[in-house]
Scaffold this motif. Structure first.
Motif, mmCIF file in Angstrom:
data_model
loop_
_atom_site.group_PDB
_atom_site.id
_atom_site.type_symbol
_atom_site.label_atom_id
_atom_site.label_comp_id
_atom_site.label_asym_id
_atom_site.label_seq_id
_atom_site.Cartn_x
_atom_site.Cartn_y
_atom_site.Cartn_z
ATOM 1 N N GLY A 1 86.832 102.797 47.738
ATOM 2 C CA GLY A 1 87.811 103.404 46.848
ATOM 3 C C GLY A 1 88.111 102.548 45.630
ATOM 4 O O GLY A 1 87.264 101.823 45.108
ATOM 5 N N ASP A 2 89.378 102.622 45.195
ATOM 6 C CA ASP A 2 89.792 101.878 44.002
ATOM 7 C C ASP A 2 90.726 100.736 44.375
ATOM 8 O O ASP A 2 91.650 100.402 43.644
ATOM 9 C CB ASP A 2 90.487 102.815 43.009
ATOM 10 N N VAL A 3 90.469 100.114 45.535
ATOM 11 C CA VAL A 3 91.378 99.091 46.040
ATOM 12 C C VAL A 3 91.362 97.806 45.219
ATOM 13 O O VAL A 3 92.236 96.951 45.399
ATOM 14 C CB VAL A 3 91.057 98.759 47.513
ATOM 15 N N GLU A 4 90.370 97.650 44.333
ATOM 16 C CA GLU A 4 90.324 96.429 43.528
ATOM 17 C C GLU A 4 91.605 96.252 42.718
ATOM 18 O O GLU A 4 91.993 95.129 42.377
ATOM 19 C CB GLU A 4 89.115 96.457 42.583
ATOM 20 N N ALA A 5 92.282 97.368 42.411
ATOM 21 C CA ALA A 5 93.539 97.272 41.658
ATOM 22 C C ALA A 5 94.608 96.524 42.436
ATOM 23 O O ALA A 5 95.574 96.018 41.856
ATOM 24 C CB ALA A 5 94.039 98.673 41.297
ATOM 25 N N LEU A 6 94.442 96.434 43.759
ATOM 26 C CA LEU A 6 95.419 95.750 44.592
ATOM 27 C C LEU A 6 95.200 94.236 44.647
ATOM 28 O O LEU A 6 95.972 93.531 45.285
ATOM 29 C CB LEU A 6 95.367 96.311 46.019
ATOM 30 N N LEU B 1 94.799 86.644 57.542
ATOM 31 C CA LEU B 1 94.063 86.576 56.286
ATOM 32 C C LEU B 1 93.743 87.995 55.851
ATOM 33 O O LEU B 1 93.104 88.746 56.584
ATOM 34 C CB LEU B 1 92.769 85.778 56.463
ATOM 35 N N LEU B 2 94.215 88.366 54.667
ATOM 36 C CA LEU B 2 93.948 89.693 54.110
ATOM 37 C C LEU B 2 92.948 89.562 52.974
ATOM 38 O O LEU B 2 93.089 88.703 52.103
ATOM 39 C CB LEU B 2 95.249 90.308 53.577
ATOM 40 N N ASP B 3 91.914 90.415 53.003
ATOM 41 C CA ASP B 3 90.947 90.448 51.909
ATOM 42 C C ASP B 3 90.821 91.889 51.429
ATOM 43 O O ASP B 3 90.860 92.823 52.226
ATOM 44 C CB ASP B 3 89.585 89.934 52.358
ATOM 45 N N ILE B 4 90.698 92.046 50.135
ATOM 46 C CA ILE B 4 90.597 93.372 49.532
ATOM 47 C C ILE B 4 89.383 93.404 48.615
ATOM 48 O O ILE B 4 89.240 92.578 47.713
ATOM 49 C CB ILE B 4 91.867 93.725 48.730
ATOM 50 N N GLY B 5 88.495 94.359 48.867
ATOM 51 C CA GLY B 5 87.327 94.536 48.015
ATOM 52 C C GLY B 5 86.408 93.336 47.964
ATOM 53 O O GLY B 5 85.673 93.145 46.988
ATOM 54 N N GLY B 6 86.416 92.493 49.014
ATOM 55 C CA GLY B 6 85.551 91.316 49.038
ATOM 56 C C GLY B 6 85.947 90.239 48.043
ATOM 57 O O GLY B 6 85.145 89.354 47.733
ATOM 58 N N TYR B 7 87.214 90.275 47.575
ATOM 59 C CA TYR B 7 87.647 89.329 46.548
ATOM 60 C C TYR B 7 87.512 87.882 47.003
ATOM 61 O O TYR B 7 87.034 87.027 46.248
ATOM 62 C CB TYR B 7 89.099 89.608 46.150
#
Length: 228
Positions: free
Chosen positions: A119-124, A154-160
């Motif tokens: 999705g567009d989770v990179e905005a997070l 540990l939380l990761d979003i979009g492989g950041y």
């Protein structure tokens, strides 16, 4: 893999998510000053056993003459239960924001992990991962409220985090090369605890150099210097 199209009823995001929700129109590109203050308050409780800070700032403990508090060990099933609580929380937040994304819950490296992809989770993620770090602290607070125990989630979003770790590896190697070439310490820019640990890991694996942290948040930074 959890499909966020079906809301979970338990532990939905509470009032502290309002500041993040209001950023929706701006693409969640920044963390407001009030939100940062709230996250710092959460840190005082939920980060007591955070291995990132303990590993990163070991030299500060030595200088103060204090020993790190013993770490409480949890069974893997308990760690996975923490990841499920955090996943519920994040899923509820994505529903509120009307964001699409898949959520993975797992245990890795002796800590609960939640990964959000698609999705567009990179905005997070936010600038330099600021929004990601805020969401991680809020997720840890959700765990603390349900279990009464601090979490090292540990939380990761979009492989950041994986991408940022690669970038910081290059930064660390460049600093090491400068130190070896000129024999002088190199001061890096201020970094988060996660970023500092990534740099420490790279420097500590190389001979002839050492790293240490100085300063206080949010301006705490790493100095790379010749080994004693």
């Amino acid at each position: 893999m959890t499909d966020t199209s079906t809301p979970r009823a338990d532990d939905s995001p509470s009032e502290e998510t309002e500041a993040i929700t209001e950023q929706r129109g701006a693409g969640l590109d920044s963390a407001e000053a009030g939100e940062i203050e709230e996250i710092e308050e959460i840190d005082a409780t939920a980060d007591e056993d955070d291995e990132d800070d303990e590993d990163d700032d070991a030299e500060a403990d030595e200088e103060a003459g204090t020993a790190a508090a013993p770490k409480r060990s949890l069974a893997e099933k308990d760690l996975f239960a923490q990841s499920e609580i955090a996943a519920d929380y994040i899923e509820g937040l994505l529903d509120i924001l009307d964001y699409d994304g898949d959520i993975d819950e797992l245990v890795a490296g002796g800590r609960p992990v939640v990964e959000v992809v698609g999705g567009d989770v990179e905005a997070l993620v936010g600038p330099r991962g600021a929004t990601l770090e805020a969401l991680q602290e809020l997720s840890r607070l959700a765990i603390f409220r349900q279990t009464g125990s601090p979490s090292r989630l540990l939380l990761d979003i979009g492989g950041y985090r994986a991408e940022r770790r690669k970038e910081l590896g290059a930064v660390a190697k460049n600093a090491v090369e400068k130190v070896k070439a000129h024999g002088e310490p190199v001061r890096l820019e201020p970094m988060s605890a996660f970023e500092r640990k990534c740099v420490h890991d790279v420097v500590n694996a190389m001979s002839g150099v050492q790293s240490e942290s100085e300063g206080v948040e949010p301006n705490r930074r790493i100095i790379v210097r010749p080994a004693d």
